[in-house]
Scaffold this active site. Structure first.
Site, PDB file in Angstrom:
ATOM      1  N   HIS A 158       0.831  -1.210   0.000  1.00 25.31           N
ATOM      2  CA  HIS A 158       0.000   0.000   0.000  1.00 25.31           C
ATOM      3  C   HIS A 158       0.865   1.259   0.000  1.00 25.31           C
ATOM      4  CE1 HIS A 158      -3.151   2.718   2.053  1.00 25.31           C
ATOM      5  NE2 HIS A 158      -3.522   2.530   0.806  1.00 25.31           N
ATOM      6  N   GLU A 170       2.927   0.467   3.301  1.00 24.04           N
ATOM      7  CA  GLU A 170       2.464  -0.545   4.243  1.00 24.04           C
ATOM      8  C   GLU A 170       2.533  -1.908   3.540  1.00 24.04           C
ATOM      9  OE1 GLU A 170      -0.678   1.948   7.023  1.00 24.04           O
ATOM     10  OE2 GLU A 170      -1.396   1.241   5.086  1.00 24.04           O
ATOM     11  N   ASN A 208      -4.825   4.436   7.538  1.00 17.06           N
ATOM     12  CA  ASN A 208      -6.230   4.814   7.355  1.00 17.06           C
ATOM     13  C   ASN A 208      -7.105   4.395   8.527  1.00 17.06           C
ATOM     14  OD1 ASN A 208      -5.776   6.161   5.000  1.00 17.06           O
ATOM     15  ND2 ASN A 208      -6.253   4.417   3.678  1.00 17.06           N
TER      16      ASN A 208
HETATM   17  P1  NAI Z   1      -7.320   5.841 -10.847  1.00 16.02           P
HETATM   18  O1  NAI Z   1      -8.751   5.877 -11.145  1.00 16.02           O
HETATM   19  O2  NAI Z   1      -6.501   7.076 -10.947  1.00 16.02           O
HETATM   20  O3  NAI Z   1      -6.613   4.747 -11.790  1.00 16.02           O
HETATM   21  C1  NAI Z   1      -7.127   3.463 -12.011  1.00 16.02           C
HETATM   22  C2  NAI Z   1      -6.647   3.000 -13.373  1.00 16.02           C
HETATM   23  O4  NAI Z   1      -6.920   1.609 -13.508  1.00 16.02           O
HETATM   24  C3  NAI Z   1      -7.354   3.702 -14.543  1.00 16.02           C
HETATM   25  O5  NAI Z   1      -6.373   4.200 -15.430  1.00 16.02           O
HETATM   26  C4  NAI Z   1      -8.173   2.578 -15.183  1.00 16.02           C
HETATM   27  O6  NAI Z   1      -8.291   2.706 -16.580  1.00 16.02           O
HETATM   28  C5  NAI Z   1      -7.340   1.365 -14.825  1.00 16.02           C
HETATM   29  N1  NAI Z   1      -8.060   0.089 -14.871  1.00 16.02           N
HETATM   30  C6  NAI Z   1      -9.327  -0.167 -14.482  1.00 16.02           C
HETATM   31  N2  NAI Z   1      -9.600  -1.478 -14.669  1.00 16.02           N
HETATM   32  C7  NAI Z   1      -8.483  -2.047 -15.167  1.00 16.02           C
HETATM   33  C8  NAI Z   1      -8.132  -3.372 -15.552  1.00 16.02           C
HETATM   34  N3  NAI Z   1      -9.015  -4.377 -15.455  1.00 16.02           N
HETATM   35  N4  NAI Z   1      -6.886  -3.592 -16.013  1.00 16.02           N
HETATM   36  C9  NAI Z   1      -5.986  -2.585 -16.102  1.00 16.02           C
HETATM   37  N5  NAI Z   1      -6.268  -1.316 -15.748  1.00 16.02           N
HETATM   38  C10 NAI Z   1      -7.495  -1.056 -15.288  1.00 16.02           C
HETATM   39  O7  NAI Z   1      -7.207   5.188  -9.376  1.00 16.02           O
HETATM   40  P2  NAI Z   1      -6.073   5.376  -8.259  1.00 16.02           P
HETATM   41  O8  NAI Z   1      -6.408   6.527  -7.394  1.00 16.02           O
HETATM   42  O9  NAI Z   1      -4.739   5.306  -8.902  1.00 16.02           O
HETATM   43  O10 NAI Z   1      -6.317   4.063  -7.362  1.00 16.02           O
HETATM   44  C11 NAI Z   1      -5.918   2.789  -7.769  1.00 16.02           C
HETATM   45  C12 NAI Z   1      -5.838   1.854  -6.565  1.00 16.02           C
HETATM   46  O11 NAI Z   1      -4.946   2.393  -5.600  1.00 16.02           O
HETATM   47  C13 NAI Z   1      -7.169   1.616  -5.839  1.00 16.02           C
HETATM   48  O12 NAI Z   1      -7.190   0.283  -5.393  1.00 16.02           O
HETATM   49  C14 NAI Z   1      -7.070   2.550  -4.635  1.00 16.02           C
HETATM   50  O13 NAI Z   1      -7.788   2.084  -3.511  1.00 16.02           O
HETATM   51  C15 NAI Z   1      -5.591   2.492  -4.334  1.00 16.02           C
HETATM   52  N6  NAI Z   1      -5.041   3.651  -3.624  1.00 16.02           N
HETATM   53  C16 NAI Z   1      -5.410   4.933  -3.963  1.00 16.02           C
HETATM   54  C17 NAI Z   1      -4.865   6.014  -3.290  1.00 16.02           C
HETATM   55  C18 NAI Z   1      -5.227   7.412  -3.670  1.00 16.02           C
HETATM   56  O14 NAI Z   1      -4.878   8.342  -2.903  1.00 16.02           O
HETATM   57  N7  NAI Z   1      -5.883   7.655  -4.809  1.00 16.02           N
HETATM   58  C19 NAI Z   1      -3.900   5.831  -2.187  1.00 16.02           C
HETATM   59  C20 NAI Z   1      -3.515   4.459  -1.974  1.00 16.02           C
HETATM   60  C21 NAI Z   1      -4.109   3.430  -2.652  1.00 16.02           C
END
Ligand code: NAI
Length: 304
Positions: A158, A170, A208
């Protein structure tokens, strides 16, 4: 300076090829940091347009890093950016990308079924030795791991936003994971110049779990009419030494993201379901319903 990472760390480092799924905010940051520390990285997303956006984030961020690192030399800045980018490959074929992976980092949408289905298909094609990890903030790692037959090689990894700046990772253990995997992941984080901490697979892990109830108590304090968001922020910054106040942080994280985590925990968080610590907040619900999600929508507790 002594470089770090895949090529120069101990010969026992079993990780050389890293495949990151998702090129959004988090995925692109993880790709960048791994490539900066000599790993060969493949960034996978659904389509070329997504990948292009992710690559745009990476280039802009690398240029900022380069300007700091080599303030006096345009040529060195350019070489640094080009060298780092040369270690990044792009792919829209999830299974093909997995066939040479030593480490898989999943950072796709926060949806348990989408993630489980990806892991299940990758499990069929990735090398036996490959370690699987998820960057999820709110889903149980064990429920993702059980979509594969390698629960002993599956853990949480994480990272925090923005990945290039935030030091913490993490490393999350399930009951099934092999301790050598946790050790390899810890070494991987150190090779990225990050600070890993270990914790068990519980809602919110460490950060968190403590942060969300604190943020929600700030919202409830304002809901009760006891102080304004601005005064609460000033109080926590100047009185508790926090770099951001809770309302600044809520707007930065996104009120929808906060609500998503809170509602999930209240409904079915292990050891938290129904707990008043994570009960819904009318104020938060109203703002999200109006589309006031924080910085990303231009308005949350503050206007931007
Ligand atoms: P985001 O929405 O910016 O990016 C997600 C990406 O995944 C998009 O580009 C989308 O097209 C792609 N995607 C969706 N389904 C897919 C698939 N089947 N195969 C390949 N790519 C796919 O989301 P973000 O914010 O980067 O979050 C991603 C993960 O990280 C989530 O699990 C979130 O909980 C976790 N996370 C987010 C944080 C944040 O501050 N935004 C902090 C720590 C963890």
């Amino acid at each position: 300076a002594a470089p770090s990472g895949a090529e120069t760390s101990s010969p026992a480092n079993p990780i050389k090829n890293v495949v990151v799924y998702g090129s959004g905010l988090m995925g692109s940051g993880i790709v960048q940091v791994a490539a900066q520390h000599q790993y060969q990285v493949t960034m996978v997303d659904l389509g070329a347009d997504h990948l292009k956006k992710g690559q745009g984030y990476i280039e802009a961020s690398l240029k900022r890093v380069a300007r700091k690192k080599f303030a006096d030399s345009d040529a060195q800045q350019k070489a640094f950016v080009e060298d780092t980018l040369s270690r990044i490959q792009l792919s829209t074929d999830p299974e093909a990308a997995a066939t040479t992976a030593d480490l898989i980092v999943e950072a796709i949408v926060e949806n348990i079924n989408t993630k489980r289905s990806l892991f299940s298909s990758l499990d069929q094609v990735a090398p036996k030795h490959a370690i699987f990890t998820s960057n999820t903030s709110s889903l149980p790692i064990s429920e993702l791991a059980s979509a594969t037959k390698r629960q002993d090689r599956f853990a949480g990894l994480h990272f925090f936003n923005p990945v290039p700046q935030m030091k913490l990772v993490e490393v999350v253990s399930t009951a099934e994971v092999n301790p050598t995997v946790i050790n390899d992941l810890t070494q991987f984080c150190l090779s990225l110049k990050k600070a890993p901490v270990n914790c068990k697979d519980t809602p919110g892990f460490i950060v968190n779990r403590l942060l969300v109830p604190y943020l929600m108590e700030a919202v409830r304090l304002v809901e009760r009419g006891e102080a304004t968001p601005k005064d609460v922020d000033t109080a926590m910054k100047l009185g508790a030494g926090y770099p951001m106040g809770p309302f600044e942080l809520l707007d930065y994280i996104g009120l929808d993201t906060c609500k998503f985590i809170l509602d999930g925990w209240y409904k079915e968080g292990k050891g938290l379901a129904g707990d008043k610590l994570v009960r819904p907040s009318e104020r938060l619900n109203e703002l999200v319903a109006k589309g006031d999600l924080g910085r990303k929508s231009g308005k949350g507790f503050y206007s931007y």
